[in-house]
Write an enzyme that holds these catalytic residues in place. Structure first.
Site, mmCIF file in Angstrom:
data_model
loop_
_atom_site.group_PDB
_atom_site.id
_atom_site.type_symbol
_atom_site.label_atom_id
_atom_site.label_comp_id
_atom_site.label_asym_id
_atom_site.label_seq_id
_atom_site.Cartn_x
_atom_site.Cartn_y
_atom_site.Cartn_z
ATOM 1 N N VAL A 43 0.841 -1.419 -0.088
ATOM 2 C CA VAL A 43 0.089 -0.030 0.003
ATOM 3 C C VAL A 43 0.987 0.958 -0.087
ATOM 4 O O VAL A 43 1.840 1.340 1.005
ATOM 5 C CB VAL A 43 -0.882 -0.015 1.315
ATOM 6 C CG1 VAL A 43 -1.820 1.089 1.267
ATOM 7 C CG2 VAL A 43 -1.686 -1.289 1.222
ATOM 8 N N ASP A 151 -9.200 -13.010 9.052
ATOM 9 C CA ASP A 151 -7.841 -12.384 9.447
ATOM 10 C C ASP A 151 -7.911 -11.052 10.418
ATOM 11 O O ASP A 151 -7.260 -10.084 10.181
ATOM 12 C CB ASP A 151 -6.928 -11.872 8.071
ATOM 13 C CG ASP A 151 -5.506 -11.869 8.692
ATOM 14 O OD1 ASP A 151 -5.065 -12.536 9.383
ATOM 15 O OD2 ASP A 151 -4.709 -11.388 7.749
#
Length: 327
Positions: A43, A151
């Site tokens: 990112v 997650d």
């Protein structure tokens, strides 16, 4: 040109995933600054050329798995406690066909960092309840959409700003998958500290695995360390797996001596080894510890919860090691 519906802070509605084919550089300036590393891609920072507003750009190699991740994240981001997707581009990037996902930029860092920054290693019960309520609003929204995140962990929970009253949002849908029935998931996708016993295999499982992860997060918030860990410094060990499968954990003193019975009972309900007996997200949301302890500090979460419930009903960067396998 197709456009992705922008999800603002009012953010109710159905997010429709349509990708843009024009070059992303027509609309955004991409920085070399890396904001984080997700399961499936990095990112970086980017800026809208029209207003110079900063966003986060996730770069994914185009594949069915990546498209599933973006689609599920897009649907999830109609909840204000999930990081919003603004644009998605199909472009050639670094000589590869990629999906370039423009998301709101979260300037407050990870919940993981705030846990680490605590000098005494723990939050008060009121603080922990407020954090848990915000996370649960996001999880409730996903579960109403039949999406298992798979997650949940403090590294995937980001704050909008550094302010104490900043909003907490869930991100990284790299392990997420739709689940329409019990035992519909099989691949062992997990981060060791937060993995539910049934995810370790070989049996199939469902979205209740997220509730176990919530229990681990709440435990960590209240004492500063996880209920399950390896005694040998490994990410996961045979002994740790055995303790997870059998639900062997304690509430040791002095860390737990002043924590309420209600908090401990909620954790026990989320850390039941049998998924059939484990609390659902709705049990957690209506639990008196969440309702009473978070009263007055989570008004935005409360409104978000009711909105996401009605919306869903009508439509029917990690620092821990993760398994790389997927369905």
């Amino acid at each position: 040109m197709d456009e992705l519906m922008e999800v603002d802070e009012g953010n109710r509605g159905v997010c429709v995933l349509n990708t843009k084919k024009v070059p992303i550089l027509d609309n955004y300036q991409i920085s070399n600054t890396v904001l984080g590393l997700g399961i499936n891609g990095k990112v970086v920072e980017c800026f809208n050329k029209n207003d110079n507003k900063k966003y986060a750009l996730k770069v994914l190699r185009d594949s069915p798995k990546s498209r599933r991740e973006v689609d599920l994240h897009c649907r999830g981001s109609t909840c204000q406690h999930v990081v919003a997707i603004v644009d998605v581009y199909e472009n050639i990037y670094n000589n590869q066909k990629c999906l370039l996902v423009v998301m709101e930029c979260m300037g407050g860092g990870e919940l993981f960092q705030r846990i680490q920054d605590r000098a005494d290693g723990a939050f008060t019960e009121r603080e922990a309840a407020c954090i848990m309520r915000e996370i649960c609003v996001a999880v409730q929204h996903l579960h109403l959409l039949n999406i298992a995140h798979r997650d949940l962990k403090p590294e995937n929970l980001l704050y909008t700003s550094m302010d104490e009253v900043a909003k907490l949002k869930l991100t990284d849908f790299g392990f997420a998958k739709e689940t329409f029935s019990k035992e519909s998931l099989q691949t062992p996708c997990y981060t060791p500290y937060y993995v539910a016993p049934e995810v370790l295999g070989p049996e199939k499982y469902d979205k209740s695995c997220d509730i176990w992860s919530l229990g681990v997060i709440m435990y960590i918030l209240l004492c500063g360390f996880p209920p399950f860990y390896s005694n040998h410094g490994h990410a996961i060990s045979p002994g740790m797996k055995k303790r997870i499968r059998t639900g062997q954990y304690t509430f040791p003193n002095p860390e737990w001596s002043n924590v309420s019975t209600d908090a401990k009972e909620l954790i026990k309900g989320m850390l039941r080894t049998d998924p059939e007996e484990r609390f659902t997200i709705f049990d957690v949301m209506k639990n008196k510890w969440i309702v009473v302890s978070s009263c007055g500090c989570c008004s935005s979460s409360s409104s978000s919860s009711s909105s996401s419930s009605s919306s869903s009903s009508s439509s029917s960067s990690s620092s821990s090691s993760s398994s790389s396998s997927r369905n």
